[in-house]
Design an enzyme around this catalytic site. Structure first.
Site, PDB file in Angstrom:
ATOM      1  N   HIS A   1     -45.334 -13.569 -29.195  1.00 48.34           N
ATOM      2  CA  HIS A   1     -44.285 -12.411 -29.517  1.00 48.34           C
ATOM      3  C   HIS A   1     -44.501 -12.216 -31.001  1.00 48.34           C
ATOM      4  CE1 HIS A   1     -41.259  -9.592 -29.425  1.00 48.34           C
ATOM      5  NE2 HIS A   1     -40.795 -10.154 -30.439  1.00 48.34           N
TER       6      HIS A   1
ATOM      7  N   CYS B   1     -45.417  -5.776 -28.408  1.00 50.29           N
ATOM      8  CA  CYS B   1     -45.122  -6.388 -29.515  1.00 50.29           C
ATOM      9  C   CYS B   1     -46.092  -6.264 -30.492  1.00 50.29           C
ATOM     10  CB  CYS B   1     -44.128  -7.514 -29.527  1.00 50.29           C
ATOM     11  SG  CYS B   1     -45.288  -8.951 -28.972  1.00 50.29           S
TER      12      CYS B   1
ATOM     13  N   ASP C   1     -37.604  -6.230 -35.862  1.00 51.67           N
ATOM     14  CA  ASP C   1     -38.398  -6.209 -34.531  1.00 51.67           C
ATOM     15  C   ASP C   1     -37.921  -4.792 -33.568  1.00 51.67           C
ATOM     16  OD1 ASP C   1     -39.537  -6.771 -32.120  1.00 51.67           O
ATOM     17  OD2 ASP C   1     -38.831  -8.790 -31.913  1.00 51.67           O
TER      18      ASP C   1
END
Length: 260
Positions: A109, A69, A124
């Site tokens: 994250h 991520c 995302d």
């Protein structure tokens, strides 16, 4: 346009002259999820690089690798910036469904908040097989995509002020927390995320520094590789195979373009 914009478009197969709008972000996110594998090869090999725009372009676009991520979303962030979007990076904490608890790794994250016409949206492309494939408004409205249903609701947690909730196809029939994120503490410089990378590389509780993993969505489902199995979802049907070390290396290269 810049090298980042040109190489990003080339890698995902998007025309260099296509003007991006809110209505075309779904197509962008689908192409991105089907191109960049979510994978931890460099973490396991100990060959990660400091997080800079130049290093992200080199790894993900020039070397055509995947990432996690804090690599995939910052690269998309730079691409969206260069295409005129008002975006910022935020940090959050993933919820572990099996444990019914947070990872407690400390906001590791990384996601994107996009502002458009007075509305904030979560974007995302770095949540493995759980990516929404659409911008999700912070208003609580449910968004549907080929990967499931997603919504964001305001909720105070120890790690943030919003929750992403999801019903991912083939995984959940009821709403499940994906992660919490904090819009009050945006990331000001990508270099701040080196702290995240260090935690993911070194913390005993990190899920990414022990066993190999590669995940990529496809136009018809998804494919997931671990050191012991390879799973494909095609048109709603699952095919899972046990594999040995040689098969693992072959599949990593052939299906994901990476070497562990």
């Amino acid at each position: 346009m810049t090298e980042c914009n040109d190489l990003f478009r080339k890698r995902i197969g998007m025309a260099e002259d296509k003007t991006l709008t809110m209505s075309s972000l779904g197509e962008l996110l689908e192409k991105t999820a089907c191109t960049f594998p979510f994978e931890n090869a460099r973490i396991l090999k100990g060959t990660t690089l400091p997080l800079t725009k130049e290093n992200l372009v080199s790894k993900l676009l020039k070397e055509q690798e995947g990432g996690v991520c804090y690599e995939l979303n910052p690269l998309l962030y730079f691409f969206l910036l260069e295409n005129g979007f008002d975006v910022q990076l935020v940090r959050g904490e993933v919820f572990v469904e099996a444990k019914e608890d947070w990872t407690h790794l400390g906001r590791t994250h990384v996601a994107i908040i996009l502002e458009q016409n007075g509305v904030s949206w979560l974007v995302d492309t770095g949540f493995g097989g759980n990516v929404p494939l659409r911008p999700v408004p912070l208003t609580g409205e449910t968004v549907s995509s080929g990967n499931g249903q997603f919504r964001v609701k305001q909720a105070a947690t120890e790690y943030g002020n919003y929750l992403l909730e999801m019903k991912v196809n083939r995984k959940q029939s009821d709403w499940q927390i994906g992660y919490t994120f904090d819009t009050t503490r945006p990331v000001n410089e990508v270099a701040e995320l080196n702290e995240v990378q260090e935690i993911i590389e070194t913390d005993d509780n990190s899920p990414f520094n022990k066993n190999p993993l590669a995940v990529k969505l496809t136009n018809r489902g998804s494919k997931t590789l671990s050191d012991s199995s390879y799973t494909e979802w095609i048109d709603g049907k699952q095919k899972k195979s046990d594999i040995d070390k040689e098969e693992f290396r072959t599949l990593a290269k052939e299906q994901f373009g990476i070497e562990f």
